[in-house]
Design a protein around this motif. Sequence first.
Motif, PDB file in Angstrom:
ATOM      1  N   LYS A 126      43.334  47.413  32.124  1.00  0.00           N
ATOM      2  CA  LYS A 126      42.141  47.017  31.392  1.00  0.00           C
ATOM      3  C   LYS A 126      41.289  46.032  32.206  1.00  0.00           C
ATOM      4  CE  LYS A 126      41.958  43.550  28.920  1.00  0.00           C
ATOM      5  NZ  LYS A 126      42.326  42.519  27.945  1.00  0.00           N
ATOM      6  N   PHE A 180      41.037  45.609  35.277  1.00  0.00           N
ATOM      7  CA  PHE A 180      40.314  46.237  36.387  1.00  0.00           C
ATOM      8  C   PHE A 180      39.091  46.989  35.893  1.00  0.00           C
ATOM      9  CE2 PHE A 180      44.279  45.903  39.013  1.00  0.00           C
ATOM     10  CZ  PHE A 180      43.705  45.126  39.990  1.00  0.00           C
ATOM     11  N   HIS A 181      39.049  47.222  34.612  1.00  0.00           N
ATOM     12  CA  HIS A 181      37.888  47.944  34.084  1.00  0.00           C
ATOM     13  C   HIS A 181      36.886  47.016  33.436  1.00  0.00           C
ATOM     14  CE1 HIS A 181      40.370  51.427  34.816  1.00  0.00           C
ATOM     15  NE2 HIS A 181      39.251  52.139  34.732  1.00  0.00           N
ATOM     16  N   LYS A 182      37.063  45.758  33.614  1.00  0.00           N
ATOM     17  CA  LYS A 182      36.108  44.841  33.009  1.00  0.00           C
ATOM     18  C   LYS A 182      35.179  44.245  34.056  1.00  0.00           C
ATOM     19  CE  LYS A 182      36.317  42.676  29.389  1.00  0.00           C
ATOM     20  NZ  LYS A 182      36.471  41.727  28.268  1.00  0.00           N
ATOM     21  N   ASP A 183      34.046  43.818  33.592  1.00  0.00           N
ATOM     22  CA  ASP A 183      33.123  43.134  34.496  1.00  0.00           C
ATOM     23  C   ASP A 183      33.589  41.703  34.677  1.00  0.00           C
ATOM     24  OD1 ASP A 183      31.610  45.339  34.744  1.00  0.00           O
ATOM     25  OD2 ASP A 183      30.284  44.823  33.072  1.00  0.00           O
ATOM     26  N   GLN A 184      32.902  41.028  35.576  1.00  0.00           N
ATOM     27  CA  GLN A 184      33.264  39.632  35.802  1.00  0.00           C
ATOM     28  C   GLN A 184      32.148  38.706  35.332  1.00  0.00           C
ATOM     29  OE1 GLN A 184      35.460  38.093  39.076  1.00  0.00           O
ATOM     30  NE2 GLN A 184      35.283  40.013  40.136  1.00  0.00           N
ATOM     31  N   TYR A 235      39.031  33.034  35.150  1.00  0.00           N
ATOM     32  CA  TYR A 235      38.933  34.332  35.815  1.00  0.00           C
ATOM     33  C   TYR A 235      38.748  35.449  34.814  1.00  0.00           C
ATOM     34  CZ  TYR A 235      39.703  32.715  40.469  1.00  0.00           C
ATOM     35  OH  TYR A 235      39.531  32.117  41.669  1.00  0.00           O
ATOM     36  N   SER A 236      37.965  36.437  35.210  1.00  0.00           N
ATOM     37  CA  SER A 236      37.759  37.580  34.344  1.00  0.00           C
ATOM     38  C   SER A 236      37.772  38.825  35.219  1.00  0.00           C
ATOM     39  CB  SER A 236      36.426  37.449  33.610  1.00  0.00           C
ATOM     40  OG  SER A 236      35.396  37.217  34.542  1.00  0.00           O
ATOM     41  N   TYR A 296      38.593  41.909  37.518  1.00  0.00           N
ATOM     42  CA  TYR A 296      39.674  42.131  38.490  1.00  0.00           C
ATOM     43  C   TYR A 296      40.182  40.833  39.083  1.00  0.00           C
ATOM     44  CZ  TYR A 296      36.120  41.812  42.162  1.00  0.00           C
ATOM     45  OH  TYR A 296      35.113  41.402  42.985  1.00  0.00           O
ATOM     46  N   ALA A 330      40.882  38.134  37.402  1.00  0.00           N
ATOM     47  CA  ALA A 330      41.986  37.750  36.541  1.00  0.00           C
ATOM     48  C   ALA A 330      43.184  38.648  36.793  1.00  0.00           C
ATOM     49  CB  ALA A 330      41.554  37.831  35.089  1.00  0.00           C
ATOM     50  N   LEU A 349      44.060  40.191  39.519  1.00  0.00           N
ATOM     51  CA  LEU A 349      44.754  39.845  40.764  1.00  0.00           C
ATOM     52  C   LEU A 349      45.530  38.545  40.610  1.00  0.00           C
ATOM     53  CD1 LEU A 349      42.050  40.745  43.418  1.00  0.00           C
ATOM     54  CD2 LEU A 349      44.148  41.969  42.922  1.00  0.00           C
TER      55      LEU A 349
END
Lengths: 706, 226, 481, 321, 239
Positions: free
Chosen positions: D50, D52-56, D219-220, D222, D224, D226
Amino acid sequence: MDDLLLISFLIYIAGIVAILVLPKNMSAKIAGISGSVGSVALLSFALHSLFSKTIYTASLWMIPNIGYLSIRVDYLSAFFLIATAIVTLPASIFASTRVSYIKESNNSFLLVLFLSLIIFVILVLISSNIFLFLLVWEVMSILIYLLVNSGKSERAGYIMLAVGETGTLAIAIAFLLLATNAKTLSFEGLEASISSLSVGMQWSVFILSFLGFGIKGGLIPFNFWISRAYSVTPTAFIPFIAGATLNLGLYGIIRVNANFLPMSEVGFGVILLIVGSITALIGILYATIEDNFKTILAHSSIENAGIIITAFGASMIFLTSGHKVAASMALVASLYHLLNHSVFKTLLFMGAGVIEDESKTKSLDKLGGLLKRMPWTGFFVLIGVLSISAMPPFNGFVSEWLTLESLLRSVELASLGVKVSFIIAGVLLALTAGLTVTCFTRAFSMSFLGMARSKSIEKTKEVTKTTLAPMALLAIVAFLLGVLPTFVIPTIDRAVYPITSASATTALVPPFFNNQKVADKLPSGFVNDFHNIGAQVGKNTLYGRGVVVMHRGGKDNPVVFAMSTSYMLITFLILFGLTVGLVWLLVARKRTVVYKTRWDGGIKNLLPQMTYTASGFAQPVRVIFSTILRSNISNQKETASKHFRLSIKQERQEVHLIDRLVLYPLMNFAKKLSHLLAKMHSGKINTYASYAILTLLVFLGISFYM
Amino acid sequence: MSNITPLITNLNALAGGLFIVSTFGIVATRQIKASLKFFILQSIFLVISAVLLGLKPFSLDLMAVGAINLITKVFLLPWLLKRMVKKEIYTKREITQVLNIPTSLIIALILTIAAYFFSLPWVETQNISSVVHINVPVGLAGLFLGAYTLTVRREAVPQLLGLLAMENGAFFAGVAIAPDLPLISELALAFDILILTFVIGILTRSVHEQIGTTSIGNLSKLKEEA
Amino acid sequence: MILIWLISLSLMTSLLSVIPIKSASWGAKITLLGSFLTLLLAILTASNILDSSTHTLIAIPNWIALNAMGSVILLLISFIYFTASIFSIGYMNFKDKKEEQKYFLNFNLFAFSMLILPLIQEPNTVWIAVELTTLFSVLLVGFQNTHAAIEAAWKYIVLTIMGAAIALLGFLILYWAARQAGIEHYTWQGLQDIAPQMSPVLLRASFIFIFVGFGAKIGLVPLHTWLPDAHSQAPSPVCAMLSGIETTAILYIILRLLPIITASNSIDVNDWLMIFGLISVGVASFLILQVKDYKRLFAFSTVEQMGIILVAFGLGGHDANLAATTQIIAHAVTKSFCFYAAGGVLMYAGTRDIASVKNLIQRSPLVGITFLFGGLSIAGAPPFALFLSEFSILKAGLEKGEYLIIGLLVTFIAIAFFAIMYHVSSMVFGDDGTKNKSSFSLPLSSKITFAIASLPIILLGIYIPQNLQNLIELAAKTIGG
Amino acid sequence: MSKYILFNILQVLVVMFFSPLIMGILNRLKEIVQSKHGPSIFQPYYDLYKLFHKDQVISQDSSWIFRITPFIVFIAPMFVALLIPVLTDYPLFWAFMDDMVGAGFVLALGGFFAVLSAVDTANPYGPMGASRTRMVGFLAEPVFLIVFFTVSFVANSTIPYIVQQRWVTPVSNFFEPSHLLLLISFVMLILAEKGRIPVDNPSGHFELAMIEESKDLEYSGYGAALMKWGGWMKFFVLIIIFSNVLLAPWGLATDLSWGSILLAIPLILIKVLFFILFLVLVESSLAKLRLFRISEFLSAAFVIAVVAMLASIFYQHGANL
Amino acid sequence: MSYWVKKGLKTGVVSTRYPKQEETASGITPGLPQITDNINSDDLISVCPTRAIHKTDEKLLLESSLCIHCYRCSRDTKEPLSWSEGFEWASFEKNSTPFSSTFGHSLHICVVDSGDCGACLNETKLLNSPLYNMHRLGFFITPSPRKADVLLVVGAVTQQMKGALLKAYEAMPTPKKVMAVGTCALSGGVFEGGFIAENGVSSILPVDITVPGCPPPPLAILHGLLSLAGRKNIKRGTK
């Protein structure tokens, strides 16, 4: 090539003369040029004498009863000259660009002092006559004192000078004791007659010289001057002073122990080990709670001096107990760390000074967010911080690793007591290493990261390229010293070999991993078992004489420890590249990045004061080490409305441990005694006359019964 | 030296005794003028001792010493003082001393005894001359008491007299132990003493003009620690 | 013959300086000339001594002669006499002609009384010369005619004359002892020849009296009490003479006595010198810590330095004597410079209070630098003369195995260093809150004095000319060892 | 040779891909003990997927350090995985790049940047967590060194591949007092380093009480992912060091064949599972310590480690006599 | 092994299996009033304090987003309304869609209490009690909006909390959804129209899904979350 030393001197002197003669507006440039060019000459001289294995000697004039004032560049001196030259080159450029920031001063005069200081630092390293040594030593102290005081803070400079004098006298006595034994004042003579030193004499010389040089080198218990002096010295000069002159104290300790004492007493090493590690801990402890970047660095200099001395002490212990290879290793670690410390401390002091000058604040609590305003300064300081925190693959890591590993080598020792002292030192150093990371993450992040905590930061701008250039140079050196230990260690080993008469190179950078075909000299099992490890493959894939630092134990235990920063760097870069690439390919390019305000828990208006401050960051350290630090909360002031407390103001006072235990008691004692004696001068002539008559009576009385 | 008659010895001893008594007087009188008079007396006894010792065997040196001392200390010096610091001598009276008179006399006595004991081993080096047995202890006592005068008296002139008494003490010993001192030194010494008096006179006057008191012992502007 | 010239020259200078000639600063000019000629003559004398086979010059047998040690002292006296007379020109502000005459008369007479000290061979006459130094200098001490100056002068005269009276008895006893031993010519040399035959008891007594008596003049603790007063109140050039050479010249008398006492084996004189020297060094170095007047600071430092010199002589042996002689020279030149520097500060600031003088280095750089130079050099920092000599003393002491004495000495030297630099540092670098450079500039004569007076300090710190070294060696030999 | 390289990479991949599973199992087990059903053991994978599918969203105050930190935090344990015997008991290609001391520094590098990035956000909670992490960090450091000392005294080496052999050849070594005490203190270290109970509560939601979590609060996306993944890998690596180097090298592949290496993976996982079980018991039984009691916890670990080391010294000393 | 561990293991897993199995245990929901056609409307309208029961086009309607569970309609009227036992009340707002399947098994929730009385928050807290245990569904509460996918708002959005709520929303990375829980959050509840609070979350933020109830029981919230995650199909909102 020997002329290069003379040439470098001439360049410095020419610089001094030119500054005095030519118009004042040119003096900064002249100082920068002569300082850096001279250093290049010096560096090439020192490297040459180290690699060509020549010992340069010369005699100056003669002083009756003292003998010829002579100079000598042996391998140890050459190594220290290298360390000095590496620092001098960027530091003189830096000084020339920053000297104009010292307000209300005669800058060209200060530059003359600076160039003279360089000369005298070199002279300290090369003089080989006790008198000459002490002379240039103290002149150097006075020059530092003048430069420190150009920052308008005489107390700090005074304390430095006064303690330094104590040191000089202790050194003088130590050397004179040696000279009394050797019947000569030349270093060669002292070296030649070490065998006739009695044990009592050895201890006196050791204690006195350790005390004396320890003062300059920042060891406990007389290091209170460092934090005072370094924090007030003008930005232009502090990098050089911190980077080059602290080494001299350590040079002295190494010189005396390695050359003038027969190294038969294991106690010396143990004392060095324990004092070094305690120094390191106390240094870093105070660095961690300090509020001023320069003071932090000053305390951290103490810490690093402690580490260097710890490693040196380990080396001495190994040597006295006959483990020559381990001794070489520890000494290499010590000198390596010394070199590294010079480099990154100079770099960091440049950064800290620039911050202080540009932002016009001294308190970490008021800094913040500088990285965006001074990106390059921030980047170089980050490299310095990474190095000093011993982060791989930077230089601090290599030497710290070597130091810890050489402490772990105590497994070779037989004596339990000595082993225990190694363990104590190791534990203290480990705590120090942990605190170093805390300290420098705090220092860096509180000044460069986050939001600006005061208005003056907003206007701060990046410094000029000429100011950045020395920092860049040092950052590169710090990096290279980190990733190329296999080149550095053999170089240092040249200086170490005459002392320990064992090569650390063959142990640390084994020929097995060189291009030379010496594999057949090794046990076959070793080759078979390990022929597939990267280290061996590296001899073909990476340029160089080998890239792996490893210690080779006995036949049954081929490798005791191993480390290769260059390998680490390459692996790291590969991993980093892969990760970044994959993340980019698979994820990042499809996602957007939005810049919004920080998440502050939804507070209406997050003021800079409300964010976590540097003081807050250090609070755990304060609490945990409260026994040592003894913070006093005083002057608590409350303002309150009818029902609510509006504000609480507290002042925190921390008296440094050393101040508390050493400096202030001494000062109070001297003060009390002097006031007591002053009562003698009552001003009344009758009293004075009575002294005379009493003295006469006492004298007559004594003679009557004699 | 060997044939000093007992009479001379006794007279000399008497002079010695009176010398000490007059020195006590310098230490302990309140009146400055009286103190000066005691000093003159002391000098006279010194002269007497010198003359006595110079009689037999006849010594011109000692006679000259007596004469010089008589002229300088008995006549010139009081005259000089009168000229320089007239006012102080004749009008001032020293009200307080550092120690009260009985105490200072007791201490002076102790000093005298100490002088006797200290000088014992010295006079024993010369067992023949009995005058030495008188003059050296008495001279030393005079020296001590002169010094002691400096510690107990606050006024300028008595302090000068203390100094002079010390020299007198030294001379009193000197006439016995160094009777054949070169005359030129004697003259120079006398000259010296006159300059001393002169200089101190000037100073006393300056003190009086500048500070308004001659009570030197109370001055303590120059000292360590406020 | 040259010695007679020397004496008469300085006497002439004194007399000439009082001649009421209308010409501006006549006294100063004649003094300058006279002192310069004296210096030349002194150098000439020194070279004569080096050349002569016996290393002594005799003008009037048994009365006026000069040995190597005396020549060293004579050189110092004439050098500082010369520099002090240059410094006087710009420094002294005379109200009228009469005052100027008075000053230069006393000044020259003072110099004269010191110049004859090493020349006179008859001990009793030496005593008179010593007394004369006091008498001629006391009016200079009180020259400023302020309350403090007169008080200082009074203490100076009373306490030193008191000492002199004590010493007089000592000299008389010495004479007694010499007579008992049947001396032929009552001179230093004669005494030295006859020393082994003299009564130890009397010699001991005479030494104690002379030591205590002249100790007051040298400034040995606890007889030093007048010294800071007098040296702080006198005009700076006079201070330079008082501190720099008067003490040294008197010390010379004790040094002449030393070989006699040592030869007779009556008293372990070395222990006395070391112990009382150490007491002086110790007390003085602690006292410097709390001074509030920078001239008093240098005065206390004189007490300390005299202590060091005594310790050095007390160590005994050739090396120690050599070192001590060097120390005498170094101290004299350095201390006189210090007082000139202090005079410079006084001219600039008008106060002797340490606390009210700050930031010299910016307000008036030359004054600041000279004062710092003076402070550092008197504190014994290299590359100045005192460092070399103190180093030699330590070396000699350690070679003798006197670890305790040297340990204490080093501690006290360190404390004195702290104390001196504590005050000097605050004066030169202390922040006074102001930024401007003051318009004050030193008179030319002062600058010249600084230049001349600093020369030997630097030179003797790193290099000793061969001739001078020979002279020092000869001088050290006269003390024995 | 290629096998050496491949196996070494395989070790990294094992660490990379099984570390979330370990965390999932751990969390599931903990909830079961609390009478809950608990999340799926694959929950960490879902979370990563999930994220990895979010924006930052990134703080305006932050700089490039904030952006590169996740990568460094992510790489550091992978790096260590190259060095330690995850699957084999013989050294692989990168084995001698660094030893245990150096590995500690490499892990510290990740922590270093994590601390910097926490401050970089200008978030008021980040620096707090950073400061506390550092507190735990510097208190743990001496314990680590004592462990290294003991290891070095016993095995005369700090290379993990060499150390691991020492405890089981002969097997009686396994029961040396120093060995067992060492294990205890190392477990305590793992708990402290990875912010587990009783040092920190990894599932707490109160910012002011956080240590480990508050560092990556900002962090948000990817980033977060990582950060989290890197943390799990670090945990896994530490457990591997514990179980394969310090405890015993049982179940590791001893030869250079694909079969044994693939067999080693489940064996290792089972070993780790036992450790996880143990951890669950510990974490469920203890309460989180007050902040400044952590030092007491770590000093207990320190004392145990020192005793272990003394035991080893005396043992060796006795053997030498 | 401590007491707690023993007790936990002894008790065994007590969690509900809600989405897979219907949860019908008693007391898990207070229910909602059920409008039936044959009812005396005036009495009900007058007794309802929040106008949840009101008449539009002569038709008696129950606006669940206004109901505060005061039970007056079942207690203070002559003809009490009967209450339904269900809890699947959540409904999407107009134009709102559930998350894509990526989020189906991992949903992080940032809870913002924008000024509620505590009831809704308590119910939200209960979501991870052993019984409801939302972790089993992959739903987690996170303290940081940066990691949150869902902004769960309880309370009527007081003036003081308005800014914080907006900030929290701003701080969340896309894709993100807002979930309003409880009557106050839906409409302002008893504070509607007052000066102290907004009229529900929707007045300042684009709400995606609403869960009525005062307070809504945990299962209702869970239902809302499941719907948001796309794991439960529910009706569209009518507004």
